[in-house]
Design a protein around this motif. Structure first.
Motif, PDB file in Angstrom:
ATOM      1  N   SER A  10     -20.477  10.642  -9.835  1.00 31.82           N
ATOM      2  CA  SER A  10     -19.656   9.799 -10.708  1.00 31.82           C
ATOM      3  C   SER A  10     -19.252   8.544  -9.957  1.00 31.82           C
ATOM      4  O   SER A  10     -19.415   8.454  -8.757  1.00 31.82           O
ATOM      5  N   HIS A  11     -18.713   7.604 -10.687  1.00 33.19           N
ATOM      6  CA  HIS A  11     -18.228   6.382 -10.061  1.00 33.19           C
ATOM      7  C   HIS A  11     -16.709   6.369 -10.022  1.00 33.19           C
ATOM      8  O   HIS A  11     -16.118   5.336  -9.806  1.00 33.19           O
ATOM      9  N   VAL A  12     -16.089   7.519 -10.255  1.00 36.81           N
ATOM     10  CA  VAL A  12     -14.641   7.631 -10.184  1.00 36.81           C
ATOM     11  C   VAL A  12     -14.308   8.233  -8.830  1.00 36.81           C
ATOM     12  O   VAL A  12     -14.768   9.306  -8.482  1.00 36.81           O
ATOM     13  N   HIS A  13     -13.551   7.491  -8.028  1.00 35.38           N
ATOM     14  CA  HIS A  13     -13.231   7.921  -6.685  1.00 35.38           C
ATOM     15  C   HIS A  13     -11.729   8.064  -6.556  1.00 35.38           C
ATOM     16  O   HIS A  13     -10.995   7.205  -7.005  1.00 35.38           O
ATOM     17  N   SER A  14     -11.293   9.122  -5.906  1.00 35.98           N
ATOM     18  CA  SER A  14      -9.863   9.271  -5.650  1.00 35.98           C
ATOM     19  C   SER A  14      -9.501   8.393  -4.445  1.00 35.98           C
ATOM     20  O   SER A  14     -10.357   8.070  -3.617  1.00 35.98           O
ATOM     21  N   PRO A  15      -8.238   8.016  -4.348  1.00 36.76           N
ATOM     22  CA  PRO A  15      -7.821   7.260  -3.163  1.00 36.76           C
ATOM     23  C   PRO A  15      -8.166   7.993  -1.863  1.00 36.76           C
ATOM     24  O   PRO A  15      -8.549   7.361  -0.879  1.00 36.76           O
ATOM     25  N   ALA A  16      -8.045   9.315  -1.856  1.00 35.43           N
ATOM     26  CA  ALA A  16      -8.373  10.079  -0.641  1.00 35.43           C
ATOM     27  C   ALA A  16      -9.848   9.925  -0.290  1.00 35.43           C
ATOM     28  O   ALA A  16     -10.200   9.703   0.878  1.00 35.43           O
ATOM     29  N   HIS A  88      -8.950  -4.000   1.994  1.00 32.47           N
ATOM     30  CA  HIS A  88      -7.939  -3.785   3.030  1.00 32.47           C
ATOM     31  C   HIS A  88      -7.759  -5.048   3.871  1.00 32.47           C
ATOM     32  O   HIS A  88      -6.631  -5.482   4.128  1.00 32.47           O
ATOM     33  N   GLU A  89      -8.871  -5.639   4.289  1.00 32.28           N
ATOM     34  CA  GLU A  89      -8.833  -6.824   5.143  1.00 32.28           C
ATOM     35  C   GLU A  89      -8.197  -8.013   4.429  1.00 32.28           C
ATOM     36  O   GLU A  89      -7.337  -8.703   4.974  1.00 32.28           O
ATOM     37  N   VAL A  90      -8.578  -8.249   3.173  1.00 29.85           N
ATOM     38  CA  VAL A  90      -8.031  -9.389   2.423  1.00 29.85           C
ATOM     39  C   VAL A  90      -6.534  -9.214   2.199  1.00 29.85           C
ATOM     40  O   VAL A  90      -5.749 -10.139   2.451  1.00 29.85           O
ATOM     41  N   LEU A  91      -6.136  -8.043   1.757  1.00 29.56           N
ATOM     42  CA  LEU A  91      -4.721  -7.793   1.502  1.00 29.56           C
ATOM     43  C   LEU A  91      -3.898  -7.889   2.786  1.00 29.56           C
ATOM     44  O   LEU A  91      -2.805  -8.465   2.800  1.00 29.56           O
ATOM     45  N   THR A  92      -4.426  -7.356   3.874  1.00 27.33           N
ATOM     46  CA  THR A  92      -3.713  -7.410   5.154  1.00 27.33           C
ATOM     47  C   THR A  92      -3.560  -8.848   5.628  1.00 27.33           C
ATOM     48  O   THR A  92      -2.463  -9.265   6.038  1.00 27.33           O
ATOM     49  N   ALA A 102       4.371  -5.523  10.422  1.00 27.60           N
ATOM     50  CA  ALA A 102       3.095  -4.800  10.379  1.00 27.60           C
ATOM     51  C   ALA A 102       3.207  -3.470   9.648  1.00 27.60           C
ATOM     52  O   ALA A 102       2.286  -3.085   8.906  1.00 27.60           O
ATOM     53  N   GLU A 103       4.309  -2.771   9.822  1.00 28.07           N
ATOM     54  CA  GLU A 103       4.471  -1.467   9.171  1.00 28.07           C
ATOM     55  C   GLU A 103       4.530  -1.624   7.648  1.00 28.07           C
ATOM     56  O   GLU A 103       3.902  -0.864   6.911  1.00 28.07           O
ATOM     57  N   SER A 104       5.260  -2.606   7.158  1.00 30.18           N
ATOM     58  CA  SER A 104       5.343  -2.857   5.718  1.00 30.18           C
ATOM     59  C   SER A 104       3.983  -3.270   5.164  1.00 30.18           C
ATOM     60  O   SER A 104       3.567  -2.797   4.104  1.00 30.18           O
ATOM     61  N   VAL A 105       3.297  -4.147   5.886  1.00 29.74           N
ATOM     62  CA  VAL A 105       1.974  -4.590   5.449  1.00 29.74           C
ATOM     63  C   VAL A 105       1.047  -3.389   5.346  1.00 29.74           C
ATOM     64  O   VAL A 105       0.372  -3.194   4.330  1.00 29.74           O
ATOM     65  N   HIS A 106       1.020  -2.561   6.386  1.00 24.46           N
ATOM     66  CA  HIS A 106       0.134  -1.391   6.390  1.00 24.46           C
ATOM     67  C   HIS A 106       0.445  -0.467   5.212  1.00 24.46           C
ATOM     68  O   HIS A 106      -0.462  -0.052   4.488  1.00 24.46           O
ATOM     69  N   HIS A 107       1.717  -0.160   5.031  1.00 27.60           N
ATOM     70  CA  HIS A 107       2.128   0.744   3.949  1.00 27.60           C
ATOM     71  C   HIS A 107       1.745   0.183   2.577  1.00 27.60           C
ATOM     72  O   HIS A 107       1.198   0.890   1.733  1.00 27.60           O
ATOM     73  N   ASP A 108       2.038  -1.078   2.358  1.00 32.86           N
ATOM     74  CA  ASP A 108       1.743  -1.700   1.063  1.00 32.86           C
ATOM     75  C   ASP A 108       0.242  -1.801   0.806  1.00 32.86           C
ATOM     76  O   ASP A 108      -0.227  -1.516  -0.302  1.00 32.86           O
ATOM     77  N   VAL A 109      -0.509  -2.186   1.826  1.00 26.15           N
ATOM     78  CA  VAL A 109      -1.953  -2.319   1.665  1.00 26.15           C
ATOM     79  C   VAL A 109      -2.574  -0.968   1.353  1.00 26.15           C
ATOM     80  O   VAL A 109      -3.458  -0.870   0.487  1.00 26.15           O
ATOM     81  N   GLU A 110      -2.118   0.088   2.017  1.00 24.29           N
ATOM     82  CA  GLU A 110      -2.669   1.421   1.751  1.00 24.29           C
ATOM     83  C   GLU A 110      -2.486   1.817   0.283  1.00 24.29           C
ATOM     84  O   GLU A 110      -3.330   2.485  -0.286  1.00 24.29           O
ATOM     85  N   GLY A 111      -1.400   1.393  -0.324  1.00 25.63           N
ATOM     86  CA  GLY A 111      -1.192   1.695  -1.740  1.00 25.63           C
ATOM     87  C   GLY A 111      -1.984   0.782  -2.658  1.00 25.63           C
ATOM     88  O   GLY A 111      -2.586   1.226  -3.632  1.00 25.63           O
ATOM     89  N   MET A 112      -2.016  -0.504  -2.330  1.00 29.78           N
ATOM     90  CA  MET A 112      -2.652  -1.482  -3.226  1.00 29.78           C
ATOM     91  C   MET A 112      -4.175  -1.429  -3.195  1.00 29.78           C
ATOM     92  O   MET A 112      -4.810  -1.665  -4.215  1.00 29.78           O
ATOM     93  N   GLU A 113      -4.759  -1.144  -2.038  1.00 26.71           N
ATOM     94  CA  GLU A 113      -6.209  -1.273  -1.908  1.00 26.71           C
ATOM     95  C   GLU A 113      -6.987  -0.374  -2.864  1.00 26.71           C
ATOM     96  O   GLU A 113      -8.134  -0.659  -3.187  1.00 26.71           O
TER      97      GLU A 113
END
Length: 152
Positions: A10-16, A88-92, A102-113
Motif C-alpha cells: 500500500s501507499h499508506v505509511h504510518s509515522p513509525a 525533515h531537512e527543510v523543516l529543520t 534545537a530541542e523545540s525544532v527537533h520535537h516540532d519537526v518530528e511531528g510535522m514531517e
C-alpha cells in the motif's frame, strides 16, 4: 537463490514506518549500511522492537532484511526514506533559521514531517530558500517574532 521480493502492499505509511525508513536511509547515506543495532540506537528503542518492524517492512516490500547482514532498501523504500529525510531537512532549516532552540525544532519537526503535503513542503522550501538568500528579511521577521512573543 533468494525469493522474489514482494511489491509494497500500500501507499499508506504510518509515522513509525516512515521514521524507520528515514533512519535506514540516513544510515545508508552516512555509513554505507544500516544494521538493526544502529537503527535501535538512533531511534532510542530496543533491538527486538526494531527487528519486528524491519520484518514487517520486509514483508511489505520496503526493504530486504537478512539476519546478521543488515538492511537494504527497495526502490520504494528508498523513495519514502528520501522524501521523509527531505521534509525533515527543510523543516529543520526553516525553523532553525529563526533561532528556535534545537530541542523545540527537533520535537516540532518530528511531528510535522509526517503530516505535510508535497505542495506545502514546496511552499516552505521556497520560503526557506528566500529567507536564506535575504538575511535582511530574515532579521526583520525575527524582530517581529521577538516583539510578538514579548509580554504586553
Amino acid at each position: 537463490m533468494p525469493a522474489k521480493r514482494q511489491e509494497p502492499t500500500s501507499h499508506v505509511h504510518s509515522p513509525a514506518m516512515e521514521d524507520y525508513l528515514e533512519q535506514i536511509h540516513n544510515l545508508i547515506e552516512s555509513k554505507g549500511y544500516a544494521r538493526v543495532v544502529d537503527i535501535a540506537q538512533n531511534l532510542g528503542i530496543s533491538q527486538a522492537s526494531v527487528t519486528n518492524m524491519i520484518q514487517k517492512l520486509d514483508a511489505e516490500g520496503y526493504l530486504i532484511y537478512e539476519r546478521y547482514r543488515g538492511v537494504v532498501l527497495t526502490e520504494e523504500g528508498r523513495k519514502i526514506g528520501r522524501e521523509i529525510a527531505r521534509r525533515h531537512e527543510v523543516l529543520t532549516r526553516l525553523l532553525s533559521s529563526f533561532g528556535l532552540d534545537a530541542e523545540s525544532v527537533h520535537h516540532d519537526v518530528e511531528g510535522m514531517e509526517h503530516h505535510i503535503s508535497r505542495q506545502t513542503l514546496e511552499v516552505l522550501t521556497l520560503l526557506m530558500e528566500e529567507l536564506e538568500g535575504n538575511p535582511e528579511l530574515l532579521k526583520k521577521l525575527k524582530r517581529k517574532l521577538k516583539n510578538t512573543a514579548a509580554p504586553e
